[in-house]
Design a protein around this motif. Sequence first.
Motif, PDB file in Angstrom:
ATOM      1  N   ARG A   1       0.223   3.211   1.470  1.00 13.31           N
ATOM      2  CA  ARG A   1       0.206   3.264  -0.005  1.00 13.31           C
ATOM      3  C   ARG A   1      -0.563   2.076  -0.572  1.00 13.31           C
ATOM      4  O   ARG A   1      -1.315   2.205  -1.539  1.00 13.31           O
ATOM      5  CB  ARG A   1       1.632   3.334  -0.558  1.00 13.31           C
ATOM      6  CG  ARG A   1       2.218   4.749  -0.452  1.00 13.31           C
ATOM      7  CD  ARG A   1       3.545   4.873  -1.176  1.00 13.31           C
ATOM      8  NE  ARG A   1       4.639   4.339  -0.387  1.00 13.31           N
ATOM      9  CZ  ARG A   1       5.366   5.049   0.491  1.00 13.31           C
ATOM     10  NH1 ARG A   1       5.124   6.337   0.673  1.00 13.31           N
ATOM     11  NH2 ARG A   1       6.321   4.490   1.185  1.00 13.31           N
ATOM     12  N   THR A   2      -0.405   0.912   0.049  1.00 12.26           N
ATOM     13  CA  THR A   2      -1.172  -0.269  -0.359  1.00 12.26           C
ATOM     14  C   THR A   2      -2.665  -0.042  -0.102  1.00 12.26           C
ATOM     15  O   THR A   2      -3.511  -0.380  -0.930  1.00 12.26           O
ATOM     16  CB  THR A   2      -0.694  -1.515   0.426  1.00 12.26           C
ATOM     17  OG1 THR A   2       0.716  -1.617   0.252  1.00 12.26           O
ATOM     18  CG2 THR A   2      -1.362  -2.783  -0.057  1.00 12.26           C
TER      19      THR A   2
ATOM     20  N   ASP B   1      -4.268   2.779  -0.018  1.00 12.36           N
ATOM     21  CA  ASP B   1      -4.773   3.746  -1.006  1.00 12.36           C
ATOM     22  C   ASP B   1      -5.215   3.011  -2.279  1.00 12.36           C
ATOM     23  O   ASP B   1      -6.310   3.252  -2.805  1.00 12.36           O
ATOM     24  CB  ASP B   1      -3.647   4.757  -1.310  1.00 12.36           C
ATOM     25  CG  ASP B   1      -4.111   5.892  -2.214  1.00 12.36           C
ATOM     26  OD1 ASP B   1      -5.257   6.351  -2.059  1.00 12.36           O
ATOM     27  OD2 ASP B   1      -3.311   6.315  -3.069  1.00 12.36           O
ATOM     28  N   GLN B   2      -4.376   2.090  -2.753  1.00 15.69           N
ATOM     29  CA  GLN B   2      -4.699   1.311  -3.947  1.00 15.69           C
ATOM     30  C   GLN B   2      -5.902   0.414  -3.723  1.00 15.69           C
ATOM     31  O   GLN B   2      -6.759   0.260  -4.592  1.00 15.69           O
ATOM     32  CB  GLN B   2      -3.486   0.457  -4.364  1.00 15.69           C
ATOM     33  CG  GLN B   2      -2.363   1.258  -5.000  1.00 15.69           C
ATOM     34  CD  GLN B   2      -2.887   2.196  -6.088  1.00 15.69           C
ATOM     35  OE1 GLN B   2      -3.539   1.768  -7.025  1.00 15.69           O
ATOM     36  NE2 GLN B   2      -2.638   3.497  -5.935  1.00 15.69           N
ATOM     37  N   GLU B   3      -5.946  -0.198  -2.520  1.00 12.54           N
ATOM     38  CA  GLU B   3      -7.025  -1.107  -2.162  1.00 12.54           C
ATOM     39  C   GLU B   3      -8.383  -0.375  -2.190  1.00 12.54           C
ATOM     40  O   GLU B   3      -9.361  -0.900  -2.733  1.00 12.54           O
ATOM     41  CB  GLU B   3      -6.722  -1.580  -0.735  1.00 12.54           C
ATOM     42  CG  GLU B   3      -7.265  -2.922  -0.349  1.00 12.54           C
ATOM     43  CD  GLU B   3      -6.898  -3.204   1.109  1.00 12.54           C
ATOM     44  OE1 GLU B   3      -5.691  -3.227   1.450  1.00 12.54           O
ATOM     45  OE2 GLU B   3      -7.825  -3.371   1.908  1.00 12.54           O
TER      46      GLU B   3
ATOM     47  N   THR C   1      -9.303   0.553  -5.847  1.00 11.01           N
ATOM     48  CA  THR C   1      -9.768  -0.623  -6.584  1.00 11.01           C
ATOM     49  C   THR C   1     -11.194  -0.998  -6.177  1.00 11.01           C
ATOM     50  O   THR C   1     -12.035  -1.301  -7.029  1.00 11.01           O
ATOM     51  CB  THR C   1      -8.824  -1.824  -6.328  1.00 11.01           C
ATOM     52  OG1 THR C   1      -7.496  -1.404  -6.647  1.00 11.01           O
ATOM     53  CG2 THR C   1      -9.194  -3.028  -7.166  1.00 11.01           C
TER      54      THR C   1
ATOM     55  N   TYR D   1     -11.287   9.209  -4.909  1.00 11.03           N
ATOM     56  CA  TYR D   1     -11.671   7.878  -5.385  1.00 11.03           C
ATOM     57  C   TYR D   1     -12.860   7.900  -6.347  1.00 11.03           C
ATOM     58  O   TYR D   1     -13.411   6.848  -6.671  1.00 11.03           O
ATOM     59  CB  TYR D   1     -11.940   6.959  -4.182  1.00 11.03           C
ATOM     60  CG  TYR D   1     -10.749   6.911  -3.241  1.00 11.03           C
ATOM     61  CD1 TYR D   1      -9.570   6.234  -3.597  1.00 11.03           C
ATOM     62  CD2 TYR D   1     -10.773   7.578  -2.022  1.00 11.03           C
ATOM     63  CE1 TYR D   1      -8.466   6.224  -2.756  1.00 11.03           C
ATOM     64  CE2 TYR D   1      -9.671   7.570  -1.173  1.00 11.03           C
ATOM     65  CZ  TYR D   1      -8.526   6.892  -1.547  1.00 11.03           C
ATOM     66  OH  TYR D   1      -7.432   6.892  -0.718  1.00 11.03           O
TER      67      TYR D   1
END
Length: 306
Positions: free
Chosen positions: A183-184, A186-188, A191, A217
Motif C-alpha cells: 500500500r505504501t 502504491d502511494q510512492e 506520487t 497512475y
Amino acid sequence: MMKPSIRNQALRLFALSLAAIALLASILLAACQEEEVKVGETARVKVAVSLAIFADFVREVGGDRVDVSTLIPAGADPHTYDPPPSRVARLTEADLVIVNGLGLEAALQDVIEENTPSSTPIIELSRGLSATNDQQSANPHLWLDVQNAIAYVERIRDALVEIDPPSAESYRANADSYLAELRTLDQEVATAIDSIPADRRKLVTFHDAFSYLAQRYGLQVVGVVVASPGKEPSAKDVADLVEAIAAEGVPAVFKEPEYNSRILELAADDAGVEVCTLYSHALDKKVDTYVKLMRFNAKELVRCLA
Ligand SMILES: [Zn+2]
C-alpha cells in the motif's frame, strides 16, 4: 593441611560436573533444534509458480514454510515459453500451482494441465479481477497496478491457509505486513508519476504490458512495437510507430530486459528520442523483487519523461 586440598578437589569436581551438565544441555538443545529443522523441512508446502514475481509474493507470505519453484526462467518470455522436462517435474511434485491466467502462460497452459496431479489446486491469480481488452483478448499484466498485486497476494495467502491450516496464523501475519508495504509502494509510485508533466506522460514500450500501470497512475499508452510477443512487426508497423512517437511528442521509449530491443532502438533513432527500460514480467539480479521492480519503473519513468 588436608582440608583446603579436599575443598579444592570438591570445588574442582563441582565445576567439572557443571561443565558436563552445560555440555550435555547444549548437545540436547542442538539435537532438538536439528529435529525441528528436519520436521520443518518435510512439512514445507511445495509451490510451483509461473513467474518469478509470483515466487516473490509466495515467499513473502509463506516465509520458511514454503518451498517455491519458478517454471519460467529469468530472461525467458512467458508468452511463448515451453518448459523442458526437468522443469515439468516441478509441477508433478507441487502441492500448489500458481499461474496468472488470462493467456499469459499461453504456451505453458497445456503442460500445466497435463502434469499437475489432480489433487493439487491450480490458482489463477487474475481470476475475477477486472481486465481490459486489447486486440480482442484480455490483457494479462494486471500486477503492474499495485492494487491488483495486493489482490494477488491476498489470493496467495488464502490458498496457503487452505492447503496448510496449521500455519494459517503465520501466513496471515506475513501477508499483513507485506500488504502494508504494498500500500505504501502504491502511494510512492503514484506520487512519483504525478511529478511528470501531464503532456509528457506518454508510453511507447516493446509489448502491451503497461495498460494497467497507465490506467492506475495516469499515463497514456501511445504505441507498442509488437501487438503480441512472438510476432515480428512489419515495416509498416515500425513506420507507424515512428510517426506516432513524433506526432505525440513522446519524450522517450521503453525497452524491456527480456526482449530484443533492436526495432525499438531503430524507431527511437529515427524519431530522435532516448531508449529507457521498464520491467514487465522479468526480474534480474539488480531488480530481484516486485517492490524493486515497481520502484525501478517509477524512477525510470520520472528520469526519462519528466
Ligand atoms: Zn507480457
